[in-house]
Structure formats: structure tokens, C-alpha cells
Design a protein around this motif. Structure first.
Motif, mmCIF file in Angstrom:
data_model
loop_
_atom_site.group_PDB
_atom_site.id
_atom_site.type_symbol
_atom_site.label_atom_id
_atom_site.label_comp_id
_atom_site.label_asym_id
_atom_site.label_seq_id
_atom_site.Cartn_x
_atom_site.Cartn_y
_atom_site.Cartn_z
ATOM 1 N N ALA A 1 0.703 -1.257 -0.014
ATOM 2 C CA ALA A 1 -0.116 -0.054 -0.077
ATOM 3 C C ALA A 1 0.974 1.206 -0.083
ATOM 4 C CB ALA A 1 -1.044 0.068 1.158
ATOM 5 N N ASP A 2 2.002 1.322 0.517
ATOM 6 C CA ASP A 2 3.020 2.338 0.689
ATOM 7 C C ASP A 2 3.069 2.673 -0.964
ATOM 8 O OD1 ASP A 2 4.565 -0.013 0.058
ATOM 9 O OD2 ASP A 2 6.185 1.068 0.670
ATOM 10 N N GLN A 3 3.166 1.880 -1.833
ATOM 11 C CA GLN A 3 3.361 2.424 -3.338
ATOM 12 C C GLN A 3 2.024 2.862 -4.025
ATOM 13 O OE1 GLN A 3 5.233 -0.762 -5.361
ATOM 14 N NE2 GLN A 3 6.627 -1.440 -3.692
ATOM 15 N N ASN A 4 0.917 2.845 -3.411
ATOM 16 C CA ASN A 4 -0.198 3.527 -3.810
ATOM 17 C C ASN A 4 -0.300 4.920 -4.135
ATOM 18 O OD1 ASN A 4 -1.630 0.986 -3.449
ATOM 19 N ND2 ASN A 4 -2.721 1.441 -1.847
ATOM 20 N N ASP A 5 -0.952 5.334 -5.191
ATOM 21 C CA ASP A 5 -0.883 6.724 -5.536
ATOM 22 C C ASP A 5 -1.624 7.659 -4.387
ATOM 23 O OD1 ASP A 5 -0.428 6.624 -8.750
ATOM 24 O OD2 ASP A 5 -1.752 5.028 -8.259
ATOM 25 N N ILE A 6 -2.495 7.024 -3.716
ATOM 26 C CA ILE A 6 -3.094 8.024 -2.662
ATOM 27 C C ILE A 6 -3.536 6.998 -1.496
ATOM 28 C CG2 ILE A 6 -4.771 9.439 -1.789
ATOM 29 C CD1 ILE A 6 -5.121 10.534 -4.516
ATOM 30 N N ASN A 7 -3.427 7.413 -0.412
ATOM 31 C CA ASN A 7 -3.586 6.508 0.896
ATOM 32 C C ASN A 7 -4.301 7.236 1.683
ATOM 33 O OD1 ASN A 7 -2.773 3.766 0.458
ATOM 34 N ND2 ASN A 7 -0.604 4.516 0.407
ATOM 35 N N ILE B 1 -4.970 3.480 14.083
ATOM 36 C CA ILE B 1 -3.324 4.054 13.927
ATOM 37 C C ILE B 1 -2.452 2.575 14.178
ATOM 38 C CG2 ILE B 1 -1.840 5.188 15.479
ATOM 39 C CD1 ILE B 1 -4.078 7.154 16.151
ATOM 40 N N GLU B 2 -2.907 1.922 14.965
ATOM 41 C CA GLU B 2 -2.124 0.459 15.278
ATOM 42 C C GLU B 2 -1.823 -0.285 13.833
ATOM 43 O OE1 GLU B 2 -3.646 -3.277 17.025
ATOM 44 O OE2 GLU B 2 -2.626 -2.216 18.803
ATOM 45 N N ILE B 3 -2.464 -0.027 12.933
ATOM 46 C CA ILE B 3 -2.118 -0.867 11.522
ATOM 47 C C ILE B 3 -0.844 -0.259 10.887
ATOM 48 C CG2 ILE B 3 -2.893 -0.963 9.153
ATOM 49 C CD1 ILE B 3 -5.811 -0.430 10.080
ATOM 50 N N PHE B 4 -0.447 1.108 11.489
ATOM 51 C CA PHE B 4 0.883 1.461 10.846
ATOM 52 C C PHE B 4 2.148 1.326 11.755
ATOM 53 C CE2 PHE B 4 -2.746 3.852 9.522
ATOM 54 C CZ PHE B 4 -2.682 3.976 7.962
ATOM 55 N N LYS B 5 1.790 0.300 12.773
ATOM 56 C CA LYS B 5 3.094 0.419 13.715
ATOM 57 C C LYS B 5 4.421 -0.193 13.302
ATOM 58 C CE LYS B 5 1.502 -4.064 15.512
ATOM 59 N NZ LYS B 5 0.771 -4.878 16.998
ATOM 60 N N ASN B 6 4.038 -0.899 12.259
ATOM 61 C CA ASN B 6 5.332 -1.768 11.559
ATOM 62 C C ASN B 6 5.858 -1.125 10.319
ATOM 63 O OD1 ASN B 6 5.467 -3.387 13.906
ATOM 64 N ND2 ASN B 6 3.830 -4.804 12.933
ATOM 65 N N VAL B 7 5.162 -0.127 9.631
ATOM 66 C CA VAL B 7 5.695 0.390 8.287
ATOM 67 C C VAL B 7 7.096 0.908 8.549
ATOM 68 C CG1 VAL B 7 3.237 1.110 7.701
ATOM 69 C CG2 VAL B 7 4.678 2.793 8.875
ATOM 70 N N ARG B 8 7.703 0.541 7.494
ATOM 71 C CA ARG B 8 9.324 0.962 7.554
ATOM 72 C C ARG B 8 9.682 2.592 7.541
ATOM 73 N NH1 ARG B 8 8.874 -3.533 3.934
ATOM 74 N NH2 ARG B 8 9.674 -5.304 4.904
ATOM 75 N N ARG B 9 8.769 3.011 6.791
ATOM 76 C CA ARG B 9 9.046 4.443 6.645
ATOM 77 C C ARG B 9 7.515 5.449 6.723
ATOM 78 N NH1 ARG B 9 10.023 2.480 1.703
ATOM 79 N NH2 ARG B 9 8.602 2.821 0.109
ATOM 80 N N PRO B 10 7.446 6.657 7.096
ATOM 81 C CA PRO B 10 6.110 7.204 7.277
ATOM 82 C C PRO B 10 5.384 7.003 6.023
ATOM 83 C CG PRO B 10 8.004 8.453 8.332
ATOM 84 C CD PRO B 10 8.646 7.387 7.616
ATOM 85 N N ALA C 1 3.071 7.755 15.669
ATOM 86 C CA ALA C 1 2.951 6.860 14.685
ATOM 87 C C ALA C 1 3.670 7.321 13.411
ATOM 88 C CB ALA C 1 1.494 6.371 14.208
ATOM 89 N N LYS C 2 4.050 6.399 12.429
ATOM 90 C CA LYS C 2 4.540 6.688 11.314
ATOM 91 C C LYS C 2 3.654 7.093 10.194
ATOM 92 C CE LYS C 2 8.809 4.233 11.826
ATOM 93 N NZ LYS C 2 9.577 2.826 11.415
ATOM 94 N N MET C 3 2.734 8.314 10.559
ATOM 95 C CA MET C 3 1.795 8.813 9.658
ATOM 96 C C MET C 3 2.096 10.554 9.241
ATOM 97 S SD MET C 3 -1.265 6.936 11.865
ATOM 98 C CE MET C 3 -2.565 7.270 10.951
ATOM 99 N N GLN C 4 2.110 10.676 8.288
ATOM 100 C CA GLN C 4 2.176 12.143 7.693
ATOM 101 C C GLN C 4 0.837 12.701 6.871
ATOM 102 O OE1 GLN C 4 5.643 12.259 5.391
ATOM 103 N NE2 GLN C 4 7.200 12.442 7.144
#
Length: 233
Positions: A104-110, A125-134, A161-164
Motif C-alpha cells: 500500500a505504500d506504493q499506492n498513488d494515494i492512501n 493507528i495501530e495498523i501503521f506500527k510496523n511500516v518501515r517509513r512514514p 505513529a509513522k503517519m504524515q
């Protein structure tokens, strides 16, 4: 082909289907990918012989259920990503493992979709706890108050969280009558916009432009919604 992820613990199914229907009215070929734990599409969209994984067509929208990776969907259809003729793919995600498997990190928009109850916000928010980059995300907030305080509260809870956040956010009214309409439509296997509140329809048109401004602008989205209403949809 444009890929958009709708990520969060809050139920996003009806919202995604409404956006998909608007896009089909622009003659766009749309695929919804339901990767959620509940797989709500399995129960509310009619199909002849549901299996563990399948793709069905409803309201001119293709719906994939039970798949963990896009490659599995392409294999099922017998195509590759390069030969796929979908204009838009809408992913419904509520799990950190699927978030990674679907790349999903490669999607055009999230989008981060949430209501203002603590479960929806914190679980989302917990869904993003293991993402490698924001990850960059557009906030879609279902709320009774629909004010900036709700937006700031989400920022506070997501601060570590790694969310921008993308610029701007979309508020949808959390109105009980809208939920009743949604439930009634499910009983007759219909995607209905006719009796949904005007606030919801305005937000839907605004969001459609924010996600697909190169395809459709807000005034045209509103005209399509009115046309769907006249046709009983």
C-alpha cells in the motif's frame, strides 16, 4: 491505473462502493479489493458461488474478496499488472500485515478513515506500527461535530505513529439516519444514495475530486450523484 488505499479500523465499505459507482458513471473500470478481516463485501454483494477467493461484478464494479496480494488477483484473472485494464483500484485495508502484502505504500494515494470513537482511532493507528517509513495519508473523519477539534485529537493520538498527513481533511457526518439507509439498502442488495443526507453527498463529491481530480471535479460529481438518485440508486 490509479491505486487508492482506504486504511483504518472503521467500516469503509459503503463509502468505497459509492466512490466506485461515481467513477463507473464516468466510464471508468473500477476494482474494489476487500482485504478486511470481516470481508463485508462477501455478505452484502450478491454472487452465485462464493469461494475463499473470488471476483464478482456488481453495479458495474468488480469486487475482489479474500485476496492478500495484488499478484494473486492478477493471476486469478489471467493478466499481469502491465496488461490490467482497470482505471482505478480501491483497496479496503484494516490489517498491518495486509498493508505490507498489498504494498500500500506504493499506492498513488492512501486515506486514513476513522470515526471519533477510541477503538476506531487507536486500532486504525495501530495498523501503521510496523511500516518501515512514514506513510502519507489523507484524513477522512466520520464525526457528529465535524470540527477542527476532532482533527487535532487524531493528530495527538497519532503523534508517535509513522503517519504524515496530506493537506486538508474530509469530514463525513455521522448521522444515524444514514446508517439506517445503508442497512436497508443491504437487505435488498442495492447501492442507494437517494435518501442519504445532503451533508454526506456533499462530502462524497468533495472527496471524489480530492482523490480523482484529474478524472472528475466536485460539481460534476454532484451532478452524477443527483442522476443516480433520479435512477433510484
Amino acid at each position: 491505473m490509479k491505486k487508492v488505499g482506504f486504511i483504518g479500523a472503521y467500516d469503509k465499505t459503503n463509502l468505497i462502493m459509492c466512490i466506485a459507482k461515481i467513477l463507473t458513471m464516468k466510464n471508468k473500470k473500477v476494482l474494489i479489493v476487500d482485504t478486511t478481516a470481516e470481508q463485508k463485501c462477501r455478505y452484502i454483494i450478491p454472487t452465485l458461488e462464493p469461494t475463499m477467493t473470488y471476483i464478482t461484478t456488481w453495479e458495474e464494479i468488480d469486487v475482489a474478496v479474500g485476496f492478500r496480494r495484488m499478484e494473486h488477483i492478477y493471476d486469478y484473472i489471467g493478466i499481469t499488472e502491465e496488461t490490467a485494464d482497470y482505471d482505478v483500484i480501491l483497496m479496503n485495508i484494516d490489517n498491518p500485515i495486509i498493508l505490507e502484502d498489498m504494498r500500500a505504500d506504493q499506492n498513488d494515494i492512501n486515506c486514513f478513515v476513522t470515526a471519533m470513537d477510541l477503538y476506531s482511532i487507536k486500532k486504525g493507528i495501530e495498523i501503521f506500527k510496523n511500516v518501515r517509513r512514514p506513510m502519507r495519508l489523507l484524513k477522512i473523519i466520520f464525526s457528529r461535530s465535524m470540527n477542527e477539534a476532532d482533527n487535532q485529537y487524531i493528530d495527538y493520538l497519532a503523534s508517535e505513529a509513522k503517519m504524515q498527513w496530506d493537506e486538508g481533511q474530509i469530514f463525513f457526518p455521522l448521522i444515524l439516519d444514514d446508517k439506517y439507509v445503508e442497512m436497508e439498502n443491504q437487505l435488498i442488495y442495492r447501492l442507494g444514495l437517494k435518501t442519504i443526507s445532503s451533508l454526506y453527498k456533499d462530502s462524497l463529491a468533495q472527496l471524489t475530486e480530492m482523490l480523482f481530480g484529474e478524472i472528475i471535479r466536485e460539481p460534476e460529481a454532484k451532478k452524477i450523484i443527483k442522476a443516480l438518485e433520479r435512477n433510484g440508486i
